[in-house]
Design an enzyme around this catalytic site. Sequence first.
Site, PDB file in Angstrom:
ATOM      1  N   ILE A   1       5.091  14.787  13.393  1.00  0.00           N
ATOM      2  CA  ILE A   1       4.628  13.683  14.248  1.00  0.00           C
ATOM      3  C   ILE A   1       5.812  12.793  14.634  1.00  0.00           C
ATOM      4  O   ILE A   1       5.950  12.381  15.787  1.00  0.00           O
ATOM      5  CB  ILE A   1       3.514  12.885  13.546  1.00  0.00           C
ATOM      6  CG1 ILE A   1       2.289  13.794  13.354  1.00  0.00           C
ATOM      7  CG2 ILE A   1       3.151  11.629  14.335  1.00  0.00           C
ATOM      8  CD1 ILE A   1       1.256  13.268  12.400  1.00  0.00           C
ATOM      9  N   HIS A   2       6.695  12.535  13.691  1.00  0.00           N
ATOM     10  CA  HIS A   2       7.907  11.760  13.960  1.00  0.00           C
ATOM     11  C   HIS A   2       8.763  12.481  15.007  1.00  0.00           C
ATOM     12  O   HIS A   2       9.300  11.854  15.926  1.00  0.00           O
ATOM     13  CB  HIS A   2       8.697  11.547  12.673  1.00  0.00           C
ATOM     14  CG  HIS A   2      10.030  10.912  12.868  1.00  0.00           C
ATOM     15  ND1 HIS A   2      10.190   9.641  13.380  1.00  0.00           N
ATOM     16  CD2 HIS A   2      11.286  11.393  12.643  1.00  0.00           C
ATOM     17  CE1 HIS A   2      11.489   9.361  13.452  1.00  0.00           C
ATOM     18  NE2 HIS A   2      12.167  10.411  13.007  1.00  0.00           N
ATOM     19  N   ALA A   3       8.888  13.788  14.884  1.00  0.00           N
ATOM     20  CA  ALA A   3       9.671  14.579  15.841  1.00  0.00           C
ATOM     21  C   ALA A   3       9.078  14.460  17.240  1.00  0.00           C
ATOM     22  O   ALA A   3       9.809  14.285  18.226  1.00  0.00           O
ATOM     23  CB  ALA A   3       9.723  16.038  15.394  1.00  0.00           C
TER      24      ALA A   3
END
Length: 118
Positions: free
Chosen positions: A85-87
């Site tokens: 999700i961060h990516a």
Amino acid sequence: MEKNIEKEIVQVSMNVILHAGEGLNCVDQALQKAVQFEFEAAFDLLDKARKASLAAHQVQTEILQAEMIEAEISGSQMEYPLLFIHAQDMLMRLQSEISMASHMIELAQAIINAKAND
């Protein structure tokens, strides 16, 4: 989620983050070049940022398509780690910054050209 798939998603996440970080660095450098009125270099750096964005997007899309097909076949639900999700957030940020920087550099170039024509 199987251990192999989870490991693969973490690897993909790191690759997306790597490409997005490279692209964000290029955007920053492009804006610095624009401040120095080096517009051609600025646009070249934005092109590099777009290529990094495309690379990140391709890596992300491959795993998403594979996971969607597997989930559909097995009837299971997809779960992604926080790192993935961060990516995705980094990739979206990169795409947004490329767009804004491009507009800002074009505007700066137009102002300089208008002043030169006065």
